[in-house]
Design a protein around this motif. Structure first.
Motif: not given
Length: 248
Positions: A183-193
């Motif tokens: 399982l490879q998860l690429m997390l971008a440094p943003v949130v949008d709710g």
């Protein structure tokens, strides 16, 4: 069992969404580019999608009923046009529209299609797939059997490595059955709710509740303040004769 080595690989917002406004944010651009480049570098034989996601790469959903035609046997069909790489479309009842036997999009190169069905699919859709030159496999009578799907992907098409990338129901179906090796998860440094956005995994209605434990393999910071987290699911089934992908 013998099946492809399967990597669930997804681009996420930092809050775990797999779709939504975050994808259009300039702050996610660098991380998303790294995600796409790593995808190509994996050299997978196939990409596995659920029906909703696959429709976005094909011609959407069928817009009108297909003409009635005679019955066809519920036997796997391998189209004459053999390809080096495939999309696997998990669409048991048959709803996706195709232009032809090959899909070439997003810089990934040409891919054939392996359409995954259950035996209660309409005969008209089987005729449709044959006319389009598309292979199909049967994996269950009324309910899709993901274990059979992955075994046939290996035995009939020789697939060694598969990338799984959505949607959420498809991801959970394979994870819950022990069919994901990495399982490879690429997390971008943003949130949008976004309350309507989909999360990484979601159970289908009626599925039994359950928890899958993960082993942390590594974490890597990438360009654009992104973070690549790699896990090994502890419930992964034994996989005779396959290599271990990128984990070793």
């Amino acid at each position: 069992m013998n099946r492809p080595y399967t990597i669930c690989y997804l681009n996420l917002s930092a809050e775990g969404h797999i779709d939504g406004e975050f994808m259009k944010s300039p702050a996610a651009a660098q991380t998303t580019e790294v995600f796409r480049q790593r995808w190509l570098e994996m050299g997978a034989d196939a990409i596995l999608y659920g029906a909703v996601t696959m429709a976005m790469f094909a011609q959407g959903r069928l817009k009108k009923p297909l003409p009635e035609k005679g019955p066809l046997p519920r036997q796997d069909y391998k189209a004459p046009c053999s390809m080096d790489r495939y999309y696997i479309a998990m669409d048991p009842k048959g709803s996706i529209a195709y232009e032809g036997p090959c899909i070439d999009t997003r810089g990934r190169g040409p891919h054939g299609v392996i359409h995954v069905l259950t035996e209660n699919v309409a005969d008209s859709y089987l005729h449709y797939l044959r006319e389009k030159g598309i292979s199909y496999i049967f994996c269950g009578k009324e309910k899709l059997d993901p274990v059979t799907m992955m075994e046939k992907a290996h035995s009939l098409f020789g697939l060694q490595k598969v990338i799984l990338s959505g949607g959420a129901y498809t991801d959970w179906t394979l994870l819950s059955q022990g069919l994901i090796d990495e399982l490879q998860l690429m997390l971008a440094p943003v949130v949008d709710g976004n309350p309507e956005a989909h999360t990484l995994f979601r159970r289908m209605p009626g599925m039994e509740p359950g928890v899958v434990e993960l082993e942390l393999v590594g974490a890597e910071t990438v360009a654009g303040d992104g973070l690549l987290i790699t896990y090994r699911p502890k419930n992964a089934r034994e996989n005779a004769g396959m290599d271990k992908g990128g984990l070793e």
